[in-house]
Design a protein around this motif. Structure first.
Motif, PDB file in Angstrom:
ATOM      1  N   ASN A 174      12.039 -53.572 -95.597  1.00  0.00           N
ATOM      2  CA  ASN A 174      13.137 -54.521 -95.849  1.00  0.00           C
ATOM      3  C   ASN A 174      12.551 -55.706 -96.610  1.00  0.00           C
ATOM      4  N   PRO A 175      12.773 -55.795 -97.924  1.00  0.00           N
ATOM      5  CA  PRO A 175      12.151 -56.866 -98.702  1.00  0.00           C
ATOM      6  C   PRO A 175      12.694 -58.254 -98.415  1.00  0.00           C
ATOM      7  N   THR A 176      13.761 -58.344 -97.609  1.00  0.00           N
ATOM      8  CA  THR A 176      14.296 -59.658 -97.237  1.00  0.00           C
ATOM      9  C   THR A 176      14.002 -59.993 -95.778  1.00  0.00           C
ATOM     10  N   SER A 177      13.064 -59.267 -95.180  1.00  0.00           N
ATOM     11  CA  SER A 177      12.600 -59.579 -93.826  1.00  0.00           C
ATOM     12  C   SER A 177      11.302 -60.374 -93.939  1.00  0.00           C
ATOM     13  N   PRO A 178      11.092 -61.353 -93.066  1.00  0.00           N
ATOM     14  CA  PRO A 178       9.836 -62.110 -93.151  1.00  0.00           C
ATOM     15  C   PRO A 178       8.605 -61.258 -92.818  1.00  0.00           C
ATOM     16  N   ASN A 179       8.788 -60.224 -92.041  1.00  0.00           N
ATOM     17  CA  ASN A 179       7.651 -59.382 -91.619  1.00  0.00           C
ATOM     18  C   ASN A 179       7.987 -57.897 -91.813  1.00  0.00           C
ATOM     19  N   PRO A 180       8.075 -57.468 -93.066  1.00  0.00           N
ATOM     20  CA  PRO A 180       8.415 -56.067 -93.314  1.00  0.00           C
ATOM     21  C   PRO A 180       7.192 -55.157 -93.193  1.00  0.00           C
ATOM     22  N   VAL A 181       7.438 -53.878 -93.301  1.00  0.00           N
ATOM     23  CA  VAL A 181       6.378 -52.874 -93.385  1.00  0.00           C
ATOM     24  C   VAL A 181       6.307 -52.403 -94.842  1.00  0.00           C
ATOM     25  N   TYR A 182       5.070 -52.429 -95.388  1.00  0.00           N
ATOM     26  CA  TYR A 182       4.877 -51.946 -96.761  1.00  0.00           C
ATOM     27  C   TYR A 182       4.166 -50.597 -96.721  1.00  0.00           C
ATOM     28  N   THR A 183       4.778 -49.632 -97.404  1.00  0.00           N
ATOM     29  CA  THR A 183       4.186 -48.298 -97.479  1.00  0.00           C
ATOM     30  C   THR A 183       3.630 -48.080 -98.880  1.00  0.00           C
ATOM     31  N   PRO A 184       2.301 -48.018 -99.016  1.00  0.00           N
ATOM     32  CA  PRO A 184       1.713 -47.845-100.349  1.00  0.00           C
ATOM     33  C   PRO A 184       2.102 -46.497-100.947  1.00  0.00           C
ATOM     34  N   SER A 185       2.210 -46.488-102.259  1.00  0.00           N
ATOM     35  CA  SER A 185       2.466 -45.234-102.975  1.00  0.00           C
ATOM     36  C   SER A 185       1.136 -44.542-103.286  1.00  0.00           C
ATOM     37  N   PHE A 186       1.219 -43.325-103.823  1.00  0.00           N
ATOM     38  CA  PHE A 186       0.014 -42.607-104.247  1.00  0.00           C
ATOM     39  C   PHE A 186      -0.729 -43.404-105.308  1.00  0.00           C
ATOM     40  N   MET A 187       0.015 -44.010-106.263  1.00  0.00           N
ATOM     41  CA  MET A 187      -0.636 -44.773-107.336  1.00  0.00           C
ATOM     42  C   MET A 187      -1.281 -46.055-106.791  1.00  0.00           C
ATOM     43  N   ASP A 188      -0.685 -46.664-105.769  1.00  0.00           N
ATOM     44  CA  ASP A 188      -1.349 -47.808-105.128  1.00  0.00           C
ATOM     45  C   ASP A 188      -2.725 -47.380-104.602  1.00  0.00           C
ATOM     46  N   SER A 189      -2.788 -46.200-103.993  1.00  0.00           N
ATOM     47  CA  SER A 189      -4.057 -45.699-103.454  1.00  0.00           C
ATOM     48  C   SER A 189      -5.037 -45.412-104.570  1.00  0.00           C
ATOM     49  N   VAL A 190      -4.544 -44.902-105.693  1.00  0.00           N
ATOM     50  CA  VAL A 190      -5.415 -44.639-106.838  1.00  0.00           C
ATOM     51  C   VAL A 190      -5.973 -45.950-107.378  1.00  0.00           C
ATOM     52  N   ARG A 191      -5.134 -46.970-107.463  1.00  0.00           N
ATOM     53  CA  ARG A 191      -5.594 -48.284-107.952  1.00  0.00           C
ATOM     54  C   ARG A 191      -6.564 -48.939-106.966  1.00  0.00           C
ATOM     55  N   ARG A 192      -6.352 -48.647-105.677  1.00  0.00           N
ATOM     56  CA  ARG A 192      -7.183 -49.160-104.586  1.00  0.00           C
ATOM     57  C   ARG A 192      -6.874 -50.610-104.232  1.00  0.00           C
ATOM     58  N   PHE A 193      -5.820 -51.157-104.814  1.00  0.00           N
ATOM     59  CA  PHE A 193      -5.378 -52.482-104.379  1.00  0.00           C
ATOM     60  C   PHE A 193      -3.921 -52.654-104.822  1.00  0.00           C
ATOM     61  N   VAL A 194      -3.260 -53.599-104.184  1.00  0.00           N
ATOM     62  CA  VAL A 194      -1.891 -53.957-104.549  1.00  0.00           C
ATOM     63  C   VAL A 194      -1.647 -55.413-104.136  1.00  0.00           C
ATOM     64  N   ASN A 195      -0.904 -56.128-104.935  1.00  0.00           N
ATOM     65  CA  ASN A 195      -0.557 -57.522-104.635  1.00  0.00           C
ATOM     66  C   ASN A 195       0.890 -57.576-104.129  1.00  0.00           C
ATOM     67  N   LEU A 196       1.054 -58.118-102.939  1.00  0.00           N
ATOM     68  CA  LEU A 196       2.388 -58.327-102.361  1.00  0.00           C
ATOM     69  C   LEU A 196       2.725 -59.820-102.444  1.00  0.00           C
ATOM     70  N   THR A 197       3.890 -60.135-102.959  1.00  0.00           N
ATOM     71  CA  THR A 197       4.263 -61.531-103.203  1.00  0.00           C
ATOM     72  C   THR A 197       5.519 -61.885-102.412  1.00  0.00           C
ATOM     73  N   LEU A 198       5.434 -63.020-101.725  1.00  0.00           N
ATOM     74  CA  LEU A 198       6.587 -63.549-100.998  1.00  0.00           C
ATOM     75  C   LEU A 198       7.092 -64.782-101.745  1.00  0.00           C
ATOM     76  N   THR A 199       8.343 -64.734-102.200  1.00  0.00           N
ATOM     77  CA  THR A 199       8.935 -65.836-102.960  1.00  0.00           C
ATOM     78  C   THR A 199      10.106 -66.415-102.201  1.00  0.00           C
ATOM     79  N   ALA A 200      10.093 -67.717-101.991  1.00  0.00           N
ATOM     80  CA  ALA A 200      11.179 -68.397-101.276  1.00  0.00           C
ATOM     81  C   ALA A 200      11.799 -69.451-102.166  1.00  0.00           C
ATOM     82  N   GLN A 201      13.100 -69.659-101.966  1.00  0.00           N
ATOM     83  CA  GLN A 201      13.793 -70.723-102.714  1.00  0.00           C
ATOM     84  C   GLN A 201      14.836 -71.393-101.831  1.00  0.00           C
TER      85      GLN A 201
END
Length: 199
Positions: free
Chosen positions: A172-199
């Motif tokens: 749930n991208p609008t939850s303060p504490n969601p669960v992120y499930t990496p994709s296969f390509m995220d695993s291939v890259r070996r990193f991913v940046n998750l960004t929380l934006t508030a307004q």
């Protein structure tokens, strides 16, 4: 000594002339007349404008303030901010730290006119705190393992959203504490940046 109460026409004219006539004692005849002019100062009439709000860290420019019938005026604050110039009709006000903490400050416009009793009017300003977004500490997960973001913080917001520069999904991208499930390509890259934006 008599007391004279000015009438509406006296007030509109801004002055009135009062006369006194003294008569001689008998057997003398005649009278003596003298006069004095009394200027009538109007009490100030103040308008501070409508209650307003600004974001914390911004500078307020007062709008809509006006005074009639005055010879001096000054702006003051009941908070800890500062005016760029507190003797202009529509000044700039820079909120102080405690104005932000209190999320409100009252500005006061005071005016006087000659012998008239000075008056004051207040302007209420809401200081809206800036949003706070903390996405949590950097972490390491096993490839393909879902990650629950349990240390994120978001405050003082009207809306917020999680996004990723990868191709995984949020529960749930609008939850303060969601669960992120990496994709296969995220695993291939070996990193991913998750960004929380508030307004």
């Amino acid at each position: 000594s008599p007391v004279y109460s000015p009438g509406a026409e006296d007030i509109a004219a801004g002055q009135v002339t009062l006369f006194i006539e003294a008569f001689t004692n008998a057997p003398c005849q005649g009278s003596f007349i003298d006069s004095r002019t009394v200027s009538i100062a109007r009490a100030p009439d103040i308008e501070t404008g409508s209650a307003t709000q600004i974001c914390q860290g911004d500078t307020l420019i007062v709008q809509g303030a006006s005074i009639t019938d005055y010879d001096a005026f000054v702006w003051t604050s009941q908070g800890d901010g500062q005016f760029a110039d507190n003797q202009v009709m529509n000044p700039q006000y820079i909120p102080g730290p405690m104005d932000g903490v209190n999320e409100q400050v009252t500005l006061v416009l005071s005016a006087s006119n000659g012998p008239c009793t000075g008056i004051s009017e207040q302007l209420s300003v809401d200081v809206v705190p800036q949003p706070v977004a903390f996405a949590g500490e950097d972490t390491i997960v096993d490839p393909g393992t879902a990650y629950e973001i349990d240390d994120a913080i978001v405050e003082n917001y009207s809306a917020f959203l999680w996004t990723t520069d990868g191709s995984g999904t949020f529960s749930n991208p609008t939850s303060p504490n969601p669960v992120y499930t990496p994709s296969f390509m995220d695993s291939v890259r070996r990193f991913v940046n998750l960004t929380l934006t508030a307004q």
